[in-house]
Design a protein around this motif. Sequence first.
Motif, PDB file in Angstrom:
ATOM      1  N   GLN A  97      -8.801  26.580 -52.461  1.00  0.00           N
ATOM      2  CA  GLN A  97      -8.493  26.005 -51.102  1.00  0.00           C
ATOM      3  C   GLN A  97      -8.324  24.398 -50.903  1.00  0.00           C
ATOM      4  OE1 GLN A  97     -11.795  27.664 -51.815  1.00  0.00           O
ATOM      5  NE2 GLN A  97     -12.208  25.727 -52.900  1.00  0.00           N
ATOM      6  N   PRO A  98      -7.830  23.999 -49.771  1.00  0.00           N
ATOM      7  CA  PRO A  98      -7.814  22.613 -49.775  1.00  0.00           C
ATOM      8  C   PRO A  98      -9.324  21.945 -49.973  1.00  0.00           C
ATOM      9  CG  PRO A  98      -6.733  23.645 -47.971  1.00  0.00           C
ATOM     10  CD  PRO A  98      -7.337  24.638 -48.767  1.00  0.00           C
TER      11      PRO A  98
ATOM     12  N   GLY B  41     -13.162  35.239 -49.918  1.00  0.00           N
ATOM     13  CA  GLY B  41     -13.063  34.547 -48.762  1.00  0.00           C
ATOM     14  C   GLY B  41     -11.940  33.258 -48.552  1.00  0.00           C
ATOM     15  N   ALA B  42     -11.824  32.740 -49.619  1.00  0.00           N
ATOM     16  CA  ALA B  42     -10.824  31.477 -49.635  1.00  0.00           C
ATOM     17  C   ALA B  42      -9.607  32.112 -49.274  1.00  0.00           C
ATOM     18  CB  ALA B  42     -10.832  30.734 -50.616  1.00  0.00           C
ATOM     19  N   ARG B  43      -9.117  33.367 -49.936  1.00  0.00           N
ATOM     20  CA  ARG B  43      -7.681  33.672 -49.760  1.00  0.00           C
ATOM     21  C   ARG B  43      -7.562  34.700 -48.533  1.00  0.00           C
ATOM     22  NH1 ARG B  43      -7.462  36.037 -55.844  1.00  0.00           N
ATOM     23  NH2 ARG B  43      -9.451  36.371 -55.568  1.00  0.00           N
ATOM     24  N   LEU B  44      -8.597  35.027 -47.917  1.00  0.00           N
ATOM     25  CA  LEU B  44      -8.585  35.763 -46.856  1.00  0.00           C
ATOM     26  C   LEU B  44      -8.469  35.396 -45.445  1.00  0.00           C
ATOM     27  CD1 LEU B  44     -10.230  39.311 -48.061  1.00  0.00           C
ATOM     28  CD2 LEU B  44      -7.687  38.520 -48.050  1.00  0.00           C
ATOM     29  N   GLY B  45      -9.289  34.178 -45.506  1.00  0.00           N
ATOM     30  CA  GLY B  45      -9.642  33.544 -44.323  1.00  0.00           C
ATOM     31  C   GLY B  45      -8.370  32.515 -43.870  1.00  0.00           C
ATOM     32  N   SER B  46      -8.574  32.058 -42.547  1.00  0.00           N
ATOM     33  CA  SER B  46      -7.467  31.528 -41.948  1.00  0.00           C
ATOM     34  C   SER B  46      -7.539  29.952 -42.693  1.00  0.00           C
ATOM     35  CB  SER B  46      -7.735  31.292 -40.468  1.00  0.00           C
ATOM     36  OG  SER B  46      -7.853  32.607 -39.845  1.00  0.00           O
ATOM     37  N   ARG B  47      -6.228  29.493 -42.716  1.00  0.00           N
ATOM     38  CA  ARG B  47      -6.102  28.213 -43.481  1.00  0.00           C
ATOM     39  C   ARG B  47      -6.910  27.185 -42.886  1.00  0.00           C
ATOM     40  NH1 ARG B  47      -4.888  27.903 -48.622  1.00  0.00           N
ATOM     41  NH2 ARG B  47      -3.915  25.888 -48.500  1.00  0.00           N
ATOM     42  N   TRP B  48      -6.869  26.963 -41.535  1.00  0.00           N
ATOM     43  CA  TRP B  48      -7.400  25.920 -40.778  1.00  0.00           C
ATOM     44  C   TRP B  48      -9.125  25.910 -40.878  1.00  0.00           C
ATOM     45  CZ3 TRP B  48     -11.281  26.703 -36.935  1.00  0.00           C
ATOM     46  CH2 TRP B  48     -11.299  27.931 -36.202  1.00  0.00           C
TER      47      TRP B  48
ATOM     48  N   VAL C 237     -14.229  24.586 -43.462  1.00  0.00           N
ATOM     49  CA  VAL C 237     -15.618  24.783 -44.283  1.00  0.00           C
ATOM     50  C   VAL C 237     -15.789  24.083 -45.373  1.00  0.00           C
ATOM     51  CG1 VAL C 237     -16.894  26.839 -45.254  1.00  0.00           C
ATOM     52  CG2 VAL C 237     -15.788  27.065 -43.136  1.00  0.00           C
ATOM     53  N   ALA C 238     -14.592  24.097 -46.322  1.00  0.00           N
ATOM     54  CA  ALA C 238     -14.563  23.451 -47.559  1.00  0.00           C
ATOM     55  C   ALA C 238     -14.963  21.809 -47.193  1.00  0.00           C
ATOM     56  CB  ALA C 238     -13.267  23.487 -48.109  1.00  0.00           C
TER      57      ALA C 238
END
Length: 257
Positions: free
Chosen positions: A144-145, A234-241, A246-247
């Motif tokens: 994730q970013p 979670g990182a791959r399935l969640g919305s990018r925004w 969260v990160a």
Amino acid sequence: MTRYAMITGASRGLGLALAEALARRGRNLILVARQRDALEAVASELTQRFGVEVLFRACDLSEPLRISGFLLELEESDRHIDLLINCAGLRSYGHFLAQDWMQEQDLIEVNILALARLCHVIGNAMAVHGGGQILNVASLAAFQPGPWMSNYAASKAYVLSFSEGLREELRQSGVKVSVLCPGPVRSAQRLIERLASSQRVLSPEEVALYTVRALARNRAVIVPGRRNRLLTYGARLGSRWLVRKVAGAINLAYRPR
């Protein structure tokens, strides 16, 4: 011909733990890091404890000319590396625009350019010999970013994507490629000092043991720890925004003091 496992970033932390785990299994080693004194001490200890041959080379991987000299030495020595572990890495934390650019450039040189160069040169040698194995060390941050660690997270995303692509390219040559994506590891890194007492944070030795076993099974993406594996989903399935928000919040909460 004597075979060696070569590990970068081998003077401490996860790199050192991987070196010990392999030496325990009778592997001859070539250790690479910046601090010669630390490498010499590690090489002496592993040789005495496990009776393996341990060579070492002090090399700053942020300096391309130093890498060129080291690779030339390897070629002239005719030593066969059948396992390459790219564990060396730099980390930066804070607002990207406030960082010293030379340090950010060093991060890119070590985390991306040196890693790719070693894969290219040693991977070619492995292909000529008909096989070998490469392990590149990324991070959970690769999925994730990473606001407040933007350059670091992006460099690890490169390592993850590059390693998976290289695995498919080299499949027919007999060269196996895996990528390790550990979460926080109990060590001296300031970013995780507040996590260090947590039972959920694995030690370098635990990560190394899990990794060596996964390498024996030729796993493509290695993520030690059940909780860490759940976080990747979670990182791959969640919305990018949402993922980047969260990160960013997590990185701020565990910022160095």
